[in-house]
Scaffold this motif. Structure first.
Motif, short mmCIF file in Angstrom:
data_model
loop_
_atom_site.label_atom_id
_atom_site.label_comp_id
_atom_site.label_asym_id
_atom_site.label_seq_id
_atom_site.Cartn_x
_atom_site.Cartn_y
_atom_site.Cartn_z
N ILE A 453 0.84 -1.20 0.00
CA ILE A 453 0.00 0.00 0.00
C ILE A 453 0.87 1.25 0.00
CG2 ILE A 453 -1.75 1.28 1.31
CD1 ILE A 453 -2.77 -1.42 2.36
N ARG A 454 1.98 1.20 0.74
CA ARG A 454 2.89 2.34 0.77
C ARG A 454 3.45 2.63 -0.62
NH1 ARG A 454 4.91 4.27 5.50
NH2 ARG A 454 6.84 4.91 4.45
N VAL A 455 3.90 1.59 -1.30
CA VAL A 455 4.49 1.78 -2.62
C VAL A 455 3.47 2.37 -3.57
CG1 VAL A 455 5.42 0.57 -4.63
CG2 VAL A 455 6.24 -0.02 -2.33
N LYS A 456 2.24 1.86 -3.52
CA LYS A 456 1.19 2.38 -4.38
C LYS A 456 0.90 3.85 -4.08
CE LYS A 456 -3.05 0.91 -3.89
NZ LYS A 456 -4.28 0.07 -3.94
N LYS A 457 1.15 4.24 -2.83
CA LYS A 457 0.91 5.63 -2.41
C LYS A 457 2.11 6.53 -2.73
CE LYS A 457 -0.69 8.18 1.68
NZ LYS A 457 -0.98 8.12 3.13
#
Length: 512
Positions: A453-457
């Protein structure tokens, strides 16, 4: 036996500490609570269901949990009705009045048998009461407090919560309402959740001992952020979980259903450094979180209707396609297209439309699945690809079976029921559903999930996390250290050794 002057006085936590203390001192020790009412349950190794508090206390003892530790579990379903679980297996739903009038006599025999087995196989058994032992309207059929103390011939320690105020009145008032033979069993007091300078409390302690003739065994300080699982969702009202997310943090929202169950599934997120965890119950609180979790529930249909009535269902369906949603057990069922209940197991509605975020259909069945399970995540699409191949373990508690349509399964699990494919994932990997409680307790899976989720953000992944198991064991020891320091353990051990000598210096009965 530990009893309390009221609910939430700290009985479960004190019993957990005592279990750990006695185990560390080399005793064979086991917890026991005759009857528990809770929605946060625990699955034993043989696939039986007990109250979560006794499962956690068994972990503190360093032993596997068994149904004898909590032979009767009541799981509220609303409308003054509870599912009655006896020795780990549900026997049906009963109204409060029917249970009290018709089933309690049978329950006594079940309680006796379980208690006898524990006492025959352990040097120490730590018994826990429920609520207050002097609920006058219920006392004639109370099978969790003094009746159990009499069955075990156990001395009683009365714990009171000073943080809520009126601690001396609650102790003296409880003694006043006990029968003389019950009062003689009370051998000590523990003042719990104390904040401040102990010197300011000492005059009150002296007065209490002189007034009752019963010693104060200790004053336990208030503990903040203690990582020991709770079984009562009332704890959610006290936890500081609504802090706003800041830069580099993930805003994680948990839907707080009225009948939320096994909410401790999300406990490990409290300790992730990049997570701001919030429980919400209205659309205004929802915002635009990075992750929405639909947790377990004792009644999927009623809580799905609540979700719709509150306007949260419409908000969830209208979330952007990139929004991340995780549904666990009942939350997973809600994510589907249809919920079928032809036998009216869950409600009086034979069919209900789900959120439609996953192409699954759930059919509720009379048989309840309770089993520990472990396995591996299957090939995940899109943002969830980082989870592919990771091992997971946990437990299942549900009364439905979900069939997938045009959607891939989440994991292949192995349990006592065989090998099966669990859960579902949408084509983008943004919506995941699973029956596996404890999924977030798997360290590598949890961190990989959050990092995805962090990477997507647009944030860098963190990559490492603290072992959840290690954190739990450290919490047991931290709490045991605090209680062992605060309580006169030598005096407590003496009380236990002389447990048959009930006619003590207790002055209360002779005061008038």
């Amino acid at each position: 036996m530990v009893q309390g002057t009221a609910s939430d006085a700290g009985k479960s936590l004190l019993c957990t500490a005592l279990c750990r203390i006695f185990a560390r001192r080399g005793f064979t020790v086991a917890p026991f609570k005759s009857q528990n009412m809770a929605l946060n349950s625990y699955v034993t190794a043989d696939g039986k269901e007990i109250g979560r508090a006794q499962g956690v206390q068994a972990e503190a003892c360093g032993i596997p949990a068994t149904v004898d530790m909590n032979p009767i579990l009541l799981k509220p379903k609303g409308n003054m009705t509870s599912q009655v679980v006896v020795r780990g297996v549900p026997i049906g739903d009963m109204s409060a009045i029917d249970y009290r009038l018709d089933y309690v006599p049978t329950a006594i025999g079940i309680i006796k048998d379980s208690l006898a087995r524990l006492c025959n196989t352990h040097e120490v058994v730590v018994l826990e009461g429920a609520g207050s032992p002097v609920e006058i309207n219920l006392k004639d059929r109370d099978i969790t407090n003094m009746k159990v103390a009499e069955l075990a011939d156990a001395p009683v320690i009365l714990v009171a919560d000073i943080d809520r105020g009126g601690v001396f009145a609650s102790i003296v008032g409880t003694l006043e309402l006990l029968e003389p033979r019950e009062r003689e069993r009370v051998k000590g007091f523990v003042i719990n959740k104390f904040r401040g300078d102990i010197r300011l409390l000492e005059p009150g302690l002296d007065w209490l001992e002189k007034r009752t003739g019963i010693p104060v065994l200790g004053v336990v300080p208030y503990q903040r952020d203690l990582y020991i699982e709770s079984e009562d969702s009332v704890v959610l009202d006290k936890m500081n979980l609504k802090k706003p997310a800041v830069a580099n943090e993930l805003d994680v929202v948990v839907i707080r259903f009225p009948l939320i169950s096994n909410f401790t599934d999300v406990d490990p997120l409290r300790f992730e450094p990049d997570v701001s965890l919030r429980f919400v119950s209205s659309p205004d609180e929802l915002g635009q979180p990075d992750l929405i979790i639909l947790p377990g529930t004792k009644n999927t249909v009623d809580d799905l209707l609540w979700l719709t009535q509150k306007g949260l269902a419409a908000r969830l369906v209208a979330m952007p396609p990139a929004a991340n949603i995780l549904g666990i057990c009942g939350g997973y069922q809600m994510l589907g297209s249809r919920l079928l209940d032809p036998d009216l197991v869950e409600s009086n509605l034979p069919e209900l439309q789900g959120l439609g975020l996953l192409d699954i259909t759930t059919r509720f069945l009379p048989h309840k699945t309770t089993v520990q399970a472990a396995g591996r995540v299957l090939d995940m699409p899109g943002a969830a690809s980082c989870l592919t191949g990771l091992t997971v373990e946990g437990y299942e508690i549900h009364m439905g079976r979900s069939e997938r349509g045009n959607v891939r399964p989440f994991a292949r699990l192995c349990s006592a029921n065989g090998v099966h494919e669990d859960g579902a994932v949408n084509r983008d990997g943004t919506v995941i559903g699973t029956y596996l409680h404890g999924i977030l307790h798997n360290d590598e899976w949890r961190r990989s999930f959050l990092d995805g989720i962090r990477v997507k953000k647009g944030l860098l992944p963190i990559g490492k996390t603290t072992s959840n198991y290690k954190r739990r064991m450290e919490a047991f020891d931290q709490w045991a250290d605090a209680v062992e320091t605060a309580i006169d353990m030598d005096r407590l051990l003496s009380i236990m050794k002389n447990k048959g000598e009930h006619k003590s210096e207790n002055l209360y009965a002779n005061r008038r």
